[in-house]
Design a protein around this motif. Structure first.
Motif, short mmCIF file in Angstrom:
data_model
loop_
_atom_site.label_atom_id
_atom_site.label_comp_id
_atom_site.label_asym_id
_atom_site.label_seq_id
_atom_site.Cartn_x
_atom_site.Cartn_y
_atom_site.Cartn_z
N ASP A 89 -6.99 -31.08 -30.00
CA ASP A 89 -6.76 -32.27 -29.20
C ASP A 89 -7.11 -33.54 -29.95
O ASP A 89 -6.48 -34.58 -29.77
CB ASP A 89 -7.59 -32.20 -27.91
N TYR A 292 0.65 -28.33 -20.78
CA TYR A 292 -0.43 -29.17 -21.31
C TYR A 292 0.02 -29.96 -22.54
O TYR A 292 -0.14 -31.18 -22.60
CB TYR A 292 -1.63 -28.30 -21.66
N TRP A 293 0.60 -29.27 -23.53
CA TRP A 293 0.96 -29.95 -24.77
C TRP A 293 2.13 -30.90 -24.59
O TRP A 293 2.32 -31.82 -25.39
CB TRP A 293 1.25 -28.94 -25.87
N TYR A 296 0.07 -33.97 -22.47
CA TYR A 296 -1.14 -34.56 -23.05
C TYR A 296 -0.91 -35.90 -23.76
O TYR A 296 -1.66 -36.86 -23.53
CB TYR A 296 -1.82 -33.56 -23.98
N SER A 373 -8.02 -32.27 -20.97
CA SER A 373 -7.30 -33.48 -21.38
C SER A 373 -8.07 -34.72 -20.92
O SER A 373 -8.18 -35.71 -21.67
CB SER A 373 -5.88 -33.48 -20.80
#
Length: 450
Positions: A89, A292-293, A296, A373
């Protein structure tokens, strides 16, 4: 209508009408859906092929040898988290915030990952020899699989594509390696090769995936020679990422400690049966990961625009994660006890009940991923570490208590409770996280697609 962003995105015409209406004219949402679709398509194919090959492999090896192989994979995963340094991240966040420094960020992250990969490999070898001094086969299995850590530096490229919301290039690179190695595994089963051969293929997939990422990165007119190591950047990256690295290690412990303790307390056969349930529950992790990716980078950007937009997007992400998890868990619960023996054989029949329990852990794994996140953007990585440590300790304690009594079912219950506590329950122990806990509670009772 001809100028609509909807028409300009060819892939949108394949979506259901209700979804197309929601994304029409919303460029951000279209990018999210498109990027997620690439990852979904890849992972659905992986799930289908991986499941078929996994079933065949489990039947071929039997619960005892399949359990030993699963033990080696679970054991190695604990040390692979060290090689990652928790900077996934961080790299994406920093590239999104300062794209002009991307070569410095990528080069520094690459150097750190290469060093950490070598260290994690050596530590894994020392620990397995100390833990099982007479088990030479376990030494070889762990050593071969753990050698993949030596190539993890090149997977920094993956985070560059995440920052650009361009999942299709990762899909092409890593997917090709996966499918080639799946074919190799099928050939080895037909040739009736020994267990250790499958460990070599696991390593081969990592190596091919690394070289595939290099190839697609170069195809985008980027050059590895532009990457630069910077001591100051490394120091800052480690300051930001060390809580996430420890968190990743702890997460791997509470994701895999059930299999390791089961192997030590109940034997390899018990691990083999339980691993079937774990694999069938974890095979769906690609859904929250893809979401998520894709989302984000937009959450990072929203923080710089306004607090209102930031928390609005977070709440939508939480609700979407729960919605997708419920949609999966409900049907699996009803078919689990029939599905497992049908696919894997009666020798693995007990895994059906375990799967019915473990599938609900996807809800909290998804929420924990989504919550990370928020914590990363806020730079509250130490708080993230504290919550996963508490979840890990709870998981270890419950496994030590329940495995001797209930075996694999006890391990499944222990994991589910620990996942819930780490993602949701722990929020209410800390004042700073109580608003997040309430947002997660709202998502649990009111999930939505968007």
């Amino acid at each position: 209508m001809a100028s609509s962003p909807l028409i300009n995105q060819p892939w949108l015409k394949y979506l259901p009408l209700c979804i197309r209406r929601r994304v029409e004219g919303q460029v951000y949402l279209q990018n999210v859906v498109g990027n997620t679709a690439w990852q979904f398509g890849d992972q659905i194919l992986r799930m289908g092929v991986g499941l078929l090959v996994g079933i065949w492999l489990a039947r071929y090896l039997g619960p005892e040898q399949f359990g030993l192989f699963s033990y080696a994979l679970a054991f190695t995963a604990l040390f692979t988290a060290i090689a990652g340094l928790g900077m996934d991240d961080i790299v994406v966040r920093d590239v999104v915030r300062a794209p002009e420094k991307r070569y410095e960020i990528l080069g520094t992250a690459f150097g750190l990952r290469m060093v950490s990969g070598a260290i994690s490999f050596m530590v894994a070898m020392v620990v397995i020899v100390l833990l099982r001094p007479e088990d030479t086969l376990s030494h070889w299995l762990v050593g071969i699989v753990a050698a993949g850590s030596l190539f993890h530096g090149f997977f920094i490229i993956e985070f560059w594509f995440h920052s650009q919301v361009q999942a299709k290039y990762m899909v092409m690179a890593k997917g090709s390696a996966f499918f080639l190695c799946a074919l190799v595994k099928v050939g080895m089963i037909l040739m009736e090769l020994p267990l250790i051969a499958f460990a070599w293929v696991t390593l081969l997939e990592v190596i091919l995936g690394a070289f595939g990422l290099i190839a697609v990165y170069l195809s985008k007119a980027e050059r590895l020679s532009l990457w630069r190591w910077r001591y100051q950047a490394a120091a800052k990256m480690l300051r930001d990422s060390w809580p996430l690295m420890l968190s990743a290690v702890v997460i791997m412990i509470y994701l895999r400690i059930d299999q390791i303790l089961l192997g030590e307390l109940a034997g390899n056969e018990a691990v083999g049966i339980y691993s079937v349930a774990v694999r069938l529950s974890e095979v769906w992790y690609f859904i929250p990961a893809a979401i998520y990716w894709s989302v984000y980078p937009a959450i990072v950007e929203a923080k710089g625009i306004s607090e209102e937009l930031f928390y609005e997007r977070l709440q939508k992400l939480y609700r979407l994660m729960v919605f997708s998890s419920y949609a999966l868990a409900l049907p699996v619960v009803f078919v689990a006890q029939w599905l497992v023996p049908f696919l894997f054989g009666e020798a693995y029949g007990q895994a059906g009940v375990m799967l019915g329990v473990l599938i609900w852990s996807n809800v909290f794994v998804s929420l924990e991923m989504a919550r990370s996140s928020f914590l990363t953007v806020m730079n509250w990585t130490r708080m993230y570490l504290v919550t996963v440590v508490l979840g890990c300790l709870l998981n270890i304690a419950l496994n030590l208590w329940l495995i001797p009594i209930y075996g694999g079912i006890g391990a499944a219950v222990a994991s589910l409770v620990a996942y819930w506590f780490a993602a949701h329950g722990s929020c209410f122990l800390f004042r700073q996280l109580r608003p997040t806990g309430r947002m997660l509670s709202s998502a649990l009772v009111n999930p939505r697609f968007w």
